[in-house]
Write a protein that holds these residues in place. Structure first.
Motif, PDB file in Angstrom:
ATOM      1  N   THR A  52       9.665   1.225   3.723  1.00 43.40           N
ATOM      2  CA  THR A  52       8.490   1.340   2.865  1.00 43.40           C
ATOM      3  C   THR A  52       7.610   0.097   3.001  1.00 43.40           C
ATOM      4  OG1 THR A  52       9.656   0.351   0.989  1.00 43.40           O
ATOM      5  CG2 THR A  52       9.768   2.750   1.212  1.00 43.40           C
ATOM      6  N   SER A  53       6.438   0.183   2.372  1.00 39.69           N
ATOM      7  CA  SER A  53       5.512  -0.946   2.396  1.00 39.69           C
ATOM      8  C   SER A  53       6.144  -2.189   1.785  1.00 39.69           C
ATOM      9  CB  SER A  53       4.233  -0.581   1.640  1.00 39.69           C
ATOM     10  OG  SER A  53       3.342  -1.662   1.581  1.00 39.69           O
ATOM     11  N   GLY A  92       2.854   9.027  -2.828  1.00 37.58           N
ATOM     12  CA  GLY A  92       4.026   8.234  -2.487  1.00 37.58           C
ATOM     13  C   GLY A  92       4.230   7.091  -3.460  1.00 37.58           C
ATOM     14  N   ARG A 101     -10.252   2.835  -1.219  1.00 40.45           N
ATOM     15  CA  ARG A 101      -8.796   2.732  -1.408  1.00 40.45           C
ATOM     16  C   ARG A 101      -8.422   1.766  -2.530  1.00 40.45           C
ATOM     17  NH1 ARG A 101      -5.631   0.901   2.688  1.00 40.45           N
ATOM     18  NH2 ARG A 101      -7.270  -0.461   3.471  1.00 40.45           N
ATOM     19  N   SER A 133       0.851  -1.188   0.000  1.00 36.60           N
ATOM     20  CA  SER A 133       0.000   0.000   0.000  1.00 36.60           C
ATOM     21  C   SER A 133       0.885   1.236   0.000  1.00 36.60           C
ATOM     22  CB  SER A 133      -0.928   0.005   1.225  1.00 36.60           C
ATOM     23  OG  SER A 133      -0.167   0.007   2.420  1.00 36.60           O
ATOM     24  N   LYS A 134       0.318   2.343  -0.434  1.00 30.80           N
ATOM     25  CA  LYS A 134       1.076   3.599  -0.470  1.00 30.80           C
ATOM     26  C   LYS A 134       0.147   4.761  -0.158  1.00 30.80           C
ATOM     27  CE  LYS A 134       0.518   4.331  -5.469  1.00 30.80           C
ATOM     28  NZ  LYS A 134       1.221   4.545  -6.754  1.00 30.80           N
ATOM     29  N   GLU A 135       0.745   5.831   0.333  1.00 33.97           N
ATOM     30  CA  GLU A 135      -0.003   7.045   0.602  1.00 33.97           C
ATOM     31  C   GLU A 135      -0.136   7.872  -0.677  1.00 33.97           C
ATOM     32  OE1 GLU A 135      -1.473   7.616   3.440  1.00 33.97           O
ATOM     33  OE2 GLU A 135      -0.633   5.779   4.308  1.00 33.97           O
ATOM     34  N   GLU A 136      -1.033   8.836  -0.645  1.00 41.33           N
ATOM     35  CA  GLU A 136      -1.240   9.710  -1.801  1.00 41.33           C
ATOM     36  C   GLU A 136       0.070  10.403  -2.156  1.00 41.33           C
ATOM     37  OE1 GLU A 136      -3.675  11.296  -4.773  1.00 41.33           O
ATOM     38  OE2 GLU A 136      -4.383  10.034  -3.125  1.00 41.33           O
ATOM     39  N   PRO A 180      -3.738   2.815  -4.839  1.00 37.61           N
ATOM     40  CA  PRO A 180      -3.074   2.809  -3.531  1.00 37.61           C
ATOM     41  C   PRO A 180      -2.709   1.428  -3.004  1.00 37.61           C
ATOM     42  CG  PRO A 180      -5.412   3.272  -3.275  1.00 37.61           C
ATOM     43  CD  PRO A 180      -5.141   3.275  -4.746  1.00 37.61           C
ATOM     44  N   ARG A 181      -3.258   0.346  -3.600  1.00 35.68           N
ATOM     45  CA  ARG A 181      -2.934  -1.009  -3.121  1.00 35.68           C
ATOM     46  C   ARG A 181      -2.669  -1.921  -4.313  1.00 35.68           C
ATOM     47  NH1 ARG A 181      -7.515  -2.701   1.172  1.00 35.68           N
ATOM     48  NH2 ARG A 181      -8.930  -1.536  -0.175  1.00 35.68           N
ATOM     49  N   HIS A 202      -5.539  17.120  -2.927  1.00 39.39           N
ATOM     50  CA  HIS A 202      -4.526  16.503  -3.782  1.00 39.39           C
ATOM     51  C   HIS A 202      -4.656  17.023  -5.210  1.00 39.39           C
ATOM     52  CE1 HIS A 202      -3.647  13.904  -0.462  1.00 39.39           C
ATOM     53  NE2 HIS A 202      -4.876  13.423  -0.444  1.00 39.39           N
ATOM     54  N   ARG A 244     -11.847   6.591  -3.733  1.00 42.05           N
ATOM     55  CA  ARG A 244     -10.903   7.012  -2.698  1.00 42.05           C
ATOM     56  C   ARG A 244     -11.299   6.422  -1.347  1.00 42.05           C
ATOM     57  NH1 ARG A 244      -7.190  10.883  -4.188  1.00 42.05           N
ATOM     58  NH2 ARG A 244      -7.616  11.938  -6.185  1.00 42.05           N
TER      59      ARG A 244
END
Length: 512
Positions: free
Chosen positions: A105-106, A81, A378, A76-79, A143-144, A309, A375
């Motif tokens: 990191t993930s 990232g 996710r 997973s990652k943040e917006e 994001p995933r 964003h 969003r």
């Protein structure tokens, strides 16, 4: 005073000595190559296994049991990232190798390691795909992302046993996947009740003909997520509170018993990126436009969207022009061009990708309602298109003939479509004035190629990767050593810097 052991004591001592001998003679499961049977205790029958195993319980997909079987990493990652790893294509082969994992990191937390080979991305087996296609699938996952990977030596062993043509990545067929179901409350409520075995393990009992059944929730389904949040750490009362706070509608990620069993047999997690959409309130739209005499008929602007964003938004859709006829709506957010995600790209890079399509372009968009929904759960809207790629035929979706974009000063008109096997990229200098790449020149083979790409720079955002061959610069072919100096001189010229790139060499790599 002499201590004479009783009969019971002597029997216990003898049993203890036999146990020590048995433990010394027991071969190691790792040395013998055979998996160690899990230790089970039956309180009615007592301990029926005299050998104490100190090994941890492991599932069927663990590497030590069967190293050639893929293991799965849910990243997973943040917006804004990244997932935290870099991917390259193996020299002389079609295997996709993890060449670097960023600490903290993930990717590192989920056990991805340098040298791992990528076999699958979400529900797609990618062993035979080109590196660019694999990177595109990962970026389009949002994001995933779920990766099926195997260590390099184990892959070589499996290939020797099964042959190069065999696909090693387990997959789930259509209809045998987790479901993302959107339920709207009616007079009977959501139409399900929840049973649980222990914390984090919940199953749904459906009301016949109720809202949940109509939304596609299968009988006896296991509950995995509520509105994009996993339930594995929730108690029953916490879950009830979340469902009550959902209001009049809720989106559940569920898995039918047969799906759970299929995943268990394959060693696959019940992960959201594998899901099929059922009764979703909205979906992404793929628009096919053909440029007319007055252009496409819309403006593209970069502005802040949900959560502050930055995104690329479509405005000023002219009535009667191609964009309007294709179904574009003012306020739509652009998520992909020709099936390739543009999430995280700047305005100039997005414009260059639209122009590179020439007079016909396929745009994937979401309206504000769809944007909020995807969003929340996710997940990328691109996972819920009818197909993973943009349809090749305009007849498959609404289409129209001609985009005008809001261009930075000095930008050229739309680029001609690049020949098959090549692609066009237009670069604009970054804040420091550079384009973010280095060149290499060789006397034989590809003469001029990209040797290094600065992460996060203009070249990286435009899709340049190490190993790309440069065929043309601003419309002029390159074929000699003098072109290196000419290209450095062009860095001082008025932007954009437009490159035609050839097929990537096997050394190409991508940061993800």
């Amino acid at each position: 005073m002499d201590l004479v052991p009783t009969l019971g004591a002597r029997l216990l001592i003898q049993l203890w000595r036999q146990l020590q001998v048995s433990r010394r003679r027991l071969p190691s499961p790792l040395a013998s190559g055979s998996p160690c049977r899990k230790f089970e205790f039956n309180p009615k029958l007592g301990i029926d296994n005299p050998v104490l195993s100190l090994a941890e319980d492991r599932g069927p997909s663990d590497v030590w049991l069967c190293p050639e079987r893929p293991r799965f990493c849910l990243l997973s990652k943040e917006e804004g990232g990244s997932f935290g790893f870099h991917l390259q294509q193996e020299l002389g082969g079609a295997r996709h190798v993890v060449c670097r994992v960023e600490p903290g990191t993930s990717a590192q937390r989920q056990g991805l390691r340098e040298g791992d080979r990528i076999l699958g991305v979400n529900r797609h087996a990618v062993e035979q795909e080109a590196l660019e296609a694999v990177a595109r699938l990962i970026r389009a996952s949002g994001p995933r992302v779920l990766l099926a990977v195997v260590a390099g030596p184990a892959l070589d062993t499996a290939r020797a046993q099964q042959g190069d043509g065999a696909l090693l990545c387990p997959t789930l067929g259509p209809g045998v996947r987790p479901r993302l179901c959107h339920i709207v409350r009616d007079e009977g409520g959501f139409g399900f009740s929840v049973t649980h075995e222990h914390q984090g393990s919940f199953w749904l009992v459906l009301s016949p003909g109720g809202a949940a059944e109509r939304a596609g929730v299968p009988p006896g389904a296991r509950l995995l997520e509520v509105n994009g949040v996993g339930v594995e750490t929730l108690t029953h009362s916490q879950l009830s509170r979340r469902l009550w706070q959902s209001g009049e509608q809720v989106t559940l990620l569920v898995a039918a018993p047969e799906v759970e069993e299929q995943c268990r047999q394959r060693g696959m997690p019940l992960a959201a990126p594998l899901a099929e959409g059922w009764a979703l309130p909205t979906r992404p739209r793929c628009l096919h436009l053909e440029k007319g005499p007055q252009g496409f008929g819309f403006l593209l602007r970069e502005e802040k969207g949900l959560g502050g964003h930055l995104g690329q938004f479509l405005w000023e859709v002219d009535p009667g022009l191609p964009a309007d006829k294709a179904g574009m709506q003012a306020g739509d957010r652009l998520v992909a061009v020709a099936g390739e995600s543009v999430e995280g790209l700047g305005h100039e890079e997005t414009v260059s990708r639209i122009r590179a399509q020439g007079s016909r372009v396929a745009l994937t968009v979401v309206d504000p309602k769809a944007d909020r929904f995807f969003r929340m759960v996710r997940l990328s809207p691109l996972l819920f298109l009818e197909s993973a790629e943009a349809p090749a035929s305009p007849q498959s979706t609404r289409s129209a003939s001609g985009a005008e974009t809001e261009d930075p000063p000095g930008a050229d008109t739309a680029l001609p479509r690049a020949p098959r096997g090549s692609r066009q990229c237009c670069l604009y200098p970054g804040p420091g004035g550079g384009y973010g790449f280095r060149l290499s020149y060789v006397a034989s083979g590809p003469r001029l190629s990209i040797s290094q790409v600065t992460p996060g720079g203009s070249a990286a955002r435009a899709g340049l990767q190490q190993g790309d061959e440069i065929l043309e610069v601003n419309g002029r072919p390159v074929d000699g050593e003098d072109d290196v100096d000419r290209l450095h001189q062009l860095a001082e010229a008025e932007p954009p810097l437009c490159l035609k790139l050839g097929a990537r060499s096997p050394r190409g790599w991508s940061g993800l």
